[in-house]
Motif scaffolding. Structure first.
Motif, PDB file in Angstrom:
ATOM      1  N   TYR A 163      -8.234  -3.417   2.131  1.00 24.06           N
ATOM      2  CA  TYR A 163      -7.221  -4.437   2.430  1.00 24.06           C
ATOM      3  C   TYR A 163      -7.739  -5.329   3.557  1.00 24.06           C
ATOM      4  N   LEU A 192      -5.780   7.087   6.094  1.00 21.94           N
ATOM      5  CA  LEU A 192      -5.911   5.635   6.155  1.00 21.94           C
ATOM      6  C   LEU A 192      -6.820   5.290   7.326  1.00 21.94           C
ATOM      7  N   ASN A 209     -12.031   7.810  -1.622  1.00 22.08           N
ATOM      8  CA  ASN A 209     -10.711   7.331  -2.048  1.00 22.08           C
ATOM      9  C   ASN A 209      -9.745   7.197  -0.878  1.00 22.08           C
ATOM     10  N   LYS A 210     -10.278   6.744   0.247  1.00 23.75           N
ATOM     11  CA  LYS A 210      -9.451   6.523   1.421  1.00 23.75           C
ATOM     12  C   LYS A 210      -9.239   5.021   1.598  1.00 23.75           C
ATOM     13  N   PRO A 211      -8.001   4.556   1.707  1.00 23.11           N
ATOM     14  CA  PRO A 211      -7.766   3.124   1.891  1.00 23.11           C
ATOM     15  C   PRO A 211      -8.182   2.654   3.284  1.00 23.11           C
ATOM     16  N   LEU A 238       0.863  -1.173   0.000  1.00 19.87           N
ATOM     17  CA  LEU A 238       0.000   0.000   0.000  1.00 19.87           C
ATOM     18  C   LEU A 238       0.904   1.230   0.000  1.00 19.87           C
ATOM     19  N   LEU A 241     -14.608   4.468   1.223  1.00 19.53           N
ATOM     20  CA  LEU A 241     -13.960   4.191  -0.066  1.00 19.53           C
ATOM     21  C   LEU A 241     -14.378   5.204  -1.126  1.00 19.53           C
ATOM     22  N   LEU A 272      -8.890  -0.480  -2.800  1.00 16.66           N
ATOM     23  CA  LEU A 272      -8.416   0.269  -1.633  1.00 16.66           C
ATOM     24  C   LEU A 272      -8.832  -0.392  -0.315  1.00 16.66           C
TER      25      LEU A 272
END
Length: 291
Positions: A102, A41, A67-69, A3, A64, A100
């Motif tokens: 995990y 994150l 666009n935040k993992p 990442l 998400l 994005l």
């Protein structure tokens, strides 16, 4: 998995135990307190909600969408009202569809720019080898009534012996997947179940002959000596499950130490939910800072 977040310092949310399925009408109580735009994150240490409940995935979807993992480990409640392996497969499919996201279950993701490995697992416990604790948990814990577990022969429900095996498997994976970590890297471990007895809330601590003490062994491991024997020394261990704030440091005799943190949201009306927004991490090369 790698990442890459191209920032020298990451602002990281960490938390657990939102239990979205208990919030009947909306997950807004979470987003009223946690703004995805404030973080680079998100780390969730389990029990965001029953996985098949749409409100659980709504939390992830909304983060998400910014666009935040997300790094996620499942808690025991993610598996409720479903078959255990089906849930793992469903979460894995969600991760495949959302790059994005995990999903960690006895595996890890590397923050390559910050030189930090995040290893994660539900982890469960071994009940500290206490057969009475296993018996009490089987009788009292919903895990062994609400989670189905397919096996070639035998019963349909998850059993305490199954979770002991899962705990042993997770321990082995943690050793194998961190033993070759470069010396200049840091290690964060994220589990739902707690790693050390010190995480037991003070109101639940009692003599070992009491049934409540036996139940505690379904919530917390006792890994101090095991970590020393296996050479596993996380810099930071994040966990959930206890529905209480934990913040302490474990020191080993070789001058290694581990900071332990739990930052739960809790059931509706259970506690001051505003507390979850007070704690976060700042991650950079060679530094993990608790704020």
């Amino acid at each position: 998995m790698d990442l890459k977040i191209d920032k020298p310092t990451l602002r990281v949310f960490y938390g657990s135990d939102f239990h979205a399925d208990f919030w009947q009408y909306s997950v807004d109580p979470f987003f009223d307190r946690v703004n995805p735009e404030d973080f680079d994150l998100f780390i969730f240490a389990g029990d965001v909600g029953e996985w098949d409940d749409s409100r659980c995935r709504e939390i992830y979807d909304r983060i998400l969408a910014k666009n935040k993992p997300i790094v996620m480990v499942p808690g025991n409640h993610e598996f409720y009202m479903c078959e255990y392996n089906h849930v793992l497969e469903s979460i894995d499919a969600y991760a495949e569809a959302n790059p994005l996201f995990y999903f960690l279950e006895d595996n890890f993701v590397d923050l390559t720019e910050q030189k930090i490995r995040i290893w994660g697992s539900t982890f469960w416990t071994d009940f500290q080898g206490d057969m009475q604790a296993i018996s009490v948990a089987k009788r009292r814990m919903n895990d062994y009534r609400q989670i189905m577990y397919r096996r070639p022969h035998g019963g349909l429900l998850l059993e305490s012996g199954d979770t002991v095996v899962m705990n042993d498997r997770a321990r082995s994976a943690l050793v194998e997947q961190t033993k070759d970590l470069p010396a200049d890297w840091s290690l964060i471990v994220v589990t739902h179940h707690a790693p050390f007895c010190e995480s037991t809330p003070k109101q639940y601590r009692m003599p070992d002959y009491m049934e409540g003490a036996k139940m505690n062994k379904a919530y917390t491991n006792d890994l101090y000596d095991w970590c020393e024997r296996k050479g596993v020394y996380p810099n930071l261990w994040i966990h959930g499950h206890i529905h209480d704030r934990a913040s302490y440091i474990v020191d080993w005799e070789n001058e290694r130490s581990c900071t332990v943190q739990s930052n739960p949201f809790g059931y509706p009306g259970e506690q001051n939910h505003d507390a979850i927004k007070k704690h976060y991490l700042e991650l950079s090369k060679n530094e993990i800072k608790m704020v």
